[in-house]
Design an enzyme around this catalytic site. Structure first.
Site, short mmCIF file in Angstrom:
data_model
loop_
_atom_site.label_atom_id
_atom_site.label_comp_id
_atom_site.label_asym_id
_atom_site.label_seq_id
_atom_site.Cartn_x
_atom_site.Cartn_y
_atom_site.Cartn_z
N CYS A 1 -36.83 -18.25 38.39
CA CYS A 1 -36.80 -17.13 39.34
C CYS A 1 -36.90 -15.81 38.57
O CYS A 1 -35.96 -15.42 37.87
CB CYS A 1 -35.49 -17.22 40.14
N CYS B 1 -34.31 -13.30 39.59
CA CYS B 1 -33.00 -13.65 39.02
C CYS B 1 -32.88 -13.11 37.60
O CYS B 1 -31.83 -12.57 37.22
CB CYS B 1 -32.79 -15.16 39.03
#
Length: 113
Positions: free
Chosen positions: A38, A41
């Site tokens: 991600c 993230c």
């Protein structure tokens, strides 16, 4: 990753650490549900680390890898990463889904600090 693998004493990883902090700490807990692939993230991680550092011990961060803790993520209603939940013990205070500006995380923390 059930143990803290981060050098700062306010940064933790894994479900076991989350459960321990929920039962033993009165501090605010930021729980970041993240995924290994991600990009958002990865961008969020230094922002959250800085916010925790700025709080000088009043806040802890627990990172939960949703691929390792899929059942926990589902149980907490996490369907996308990153999702950040602010907790006090067992109580969910607020949830922020997706990558937000740093100011939004800081405002959420200030609201409950």
């Amino acid at each position: 990753m059930s143990q803290s693998l981060m050098p700062d004493s306010n940064l933790y990883q894994g479900r076991q650490m989350l459960e321990q902090l929920q039962s033993q700490s009165d501090k605010l807990i930021l729980v970041a549900f993240v995924g290994p692939h991600c990009g958002a993230c990865a961008a969020l991680k230094p922002v959250l680390h800085q916010l925790v550092s700025d709080q000088k011990g009043a806040l802890v961060l627990v990172e939960i890898d949703t691929t390792e803790e899929f059942e926990l993520a589902l149980a907490m209603g996490i369907y996308s990463t990153p999702t950040v939940i602010l907790l006090k013990r067992q109580q969910v205070l607020t949830t922020l889904v997706g990558l937000q500006p740093k100011k939004r995380y800081a405002e959420a923390i200030a609201q409950f600090a």
